[in-house]
Enzyme design. Structure first.
Site, PDB file in Angstrom:
ATOM      1  N   ASN A   1      98.797  73.722  19.413  1.00  0.00           N
ATOM      2  CA  ASN A   1      98.625  74.813  20.485  1.00  0.00           C
ATOM      3  C   ASN A   1      98.933  72.918  21.625  1.00  0.00           C
ATOM      4  OD1 ASN A   1      97.567  76.925  20.436  1.00  0.00           O
ATOM      5  ND2 ASN A   1      95.728  76.626  19.473  1.00  0.00           N
TER       6      ASN A   1
ATOM      7  N   HIS B   1      95.796  62.378  18.655  1.00  0.00           N
ATOM      8  CA  HIS B   1      97.561  62.913  19.739  1.00  0.00           C
ATOM      9  C   HIS B   1      97.786  61.561  20.983  1.00  0.00           C
ATOM     10  CE1 HIS B   1      96.220  66.481  18.444  1.00  0.00           C
ATOM     11  NE2 HIS B   1      95.115  67.014  18.803  1.00  0.00           N
TER      12      HIS B   1
END
Length: 271
Positions: free
Chosen positions: A193, A223
């Site tokens: 997501n 990330h």
């Protein structure tokens, strides 16, 4: 005498690890917010298993909207349309955590527009969305993201299953995917997501390039974002501690709480 802002009634659709964490935070006391209702599969089971200072209404997700002003979606991505449509048609707000599902149900944006509802995409387990949305007001040339998780974090992902990737056999950092955020949304619906949220903030899902690594040497979900624009170059990295669900970081629930606070706060920080 100045008027006091009314309390915002919050409903939570889905009661897994993220939904439970959000519910507990609100129930513990956040000015301007009230835990009003929970949309669950088994009402009797959920009611008997949890104690709240102010008991919410327990109902199914189809009737959740009747009891709240804003709904927080914490359910499997496939349920997003069923959760979203009643909320948006009632002209209310929907805080979405399964942002990847929006790419498969973009008609929900039109539903919100027609009925005066609003879809809010939570920052979730990412960082820097404020800066990316600001850069998007100018010209963004490139957005790249590299995501690393322990192999167990990709268990059951359609892309992993379809490509017969043996996660147990991965003993060193291994790149298992390179492609667009749109493709990742279908291949990793419970995992990425963050990539879809980044794409929606910036240059869109077809121009946001993503690498996914299964890395047995790490214990956190990592990330890294690189953005090149005419107005700024952005390099950002976040290392998230996984929640009870290894596919999701603990900060996801906190992000939802922060977004809800912004809806009622007298001072709002950030774009």
């Amino acid at each position: 005498m100045s008027a006091v802002s009314p309390t915002l009634r919050v409903g939570i659709a889905g009661f897994g690890s993220i939904g439970k964490s959000i519910a507990k935070k609100i129930d513990a006391g956040i000015p301007g917010l009230q835990l009003s209702a929970l949309g669950v599969r088994d009402v009797d089971k959920a009611r008997s298993a949890h104690n709240f200072a102010t008991p919410p209404v327990y109902t199914d997700i189809d009737h959740l909207v009747e009891h709240c002003d804003v709904v927080v979606e914490c359910a499997p991505a496939a349920l997003l349309p069923r959760i979203a449509e009643p909320v948006l048609k009632a002209g209310k707000k929907l805080l979405v955590l399964s942002s990847g599902a929006l790419l498969l149900t973009e008609q929900l944006i039109e539903v919100a527009r027609e009925h005066g509802g609003q879809i809010i995409v939570a920052t979730g387990a990412l960082l820097g969305l404020d800066a990316v949305t600001a850069a998007a007001e100018g010209k963004i040339n490139e957005v790249r993201m590299v995501s690393r998780k322990p192999p167990i974090g990709f268990s059951g992902a359609p892309y992993v299953v379809q490509n017969n990737i043996d996660l147990d056999a991965i003993k060193e950092p291994t790149r298992i995917y390179t492609g667009t955020a749109r493709e990742a949304a279908t291949g990793f619906p419970a995992n990425l997501n963050v990539a879809v949220s980044l794409s929606l903030a910036g240059v869109g899902p077809d121009r946001t390039i993503l690498e996914i690594w299964a890395d047995p040497t790490i214990s956190r979900n990592i990330h890294r974002i690189e953005v090149d624009s005419d107005d700024a170059k952005l390099s950002m990295e976040i290392q998230n501690v996984p929640s009870e669900n290894p596919k999701t970081g603990r900060i996801t629930a906190l992000s939802a709480i922060a977004a809800l606070r912004k809806l009622v706060a007298p001072l709002r920080i950030g774009t």
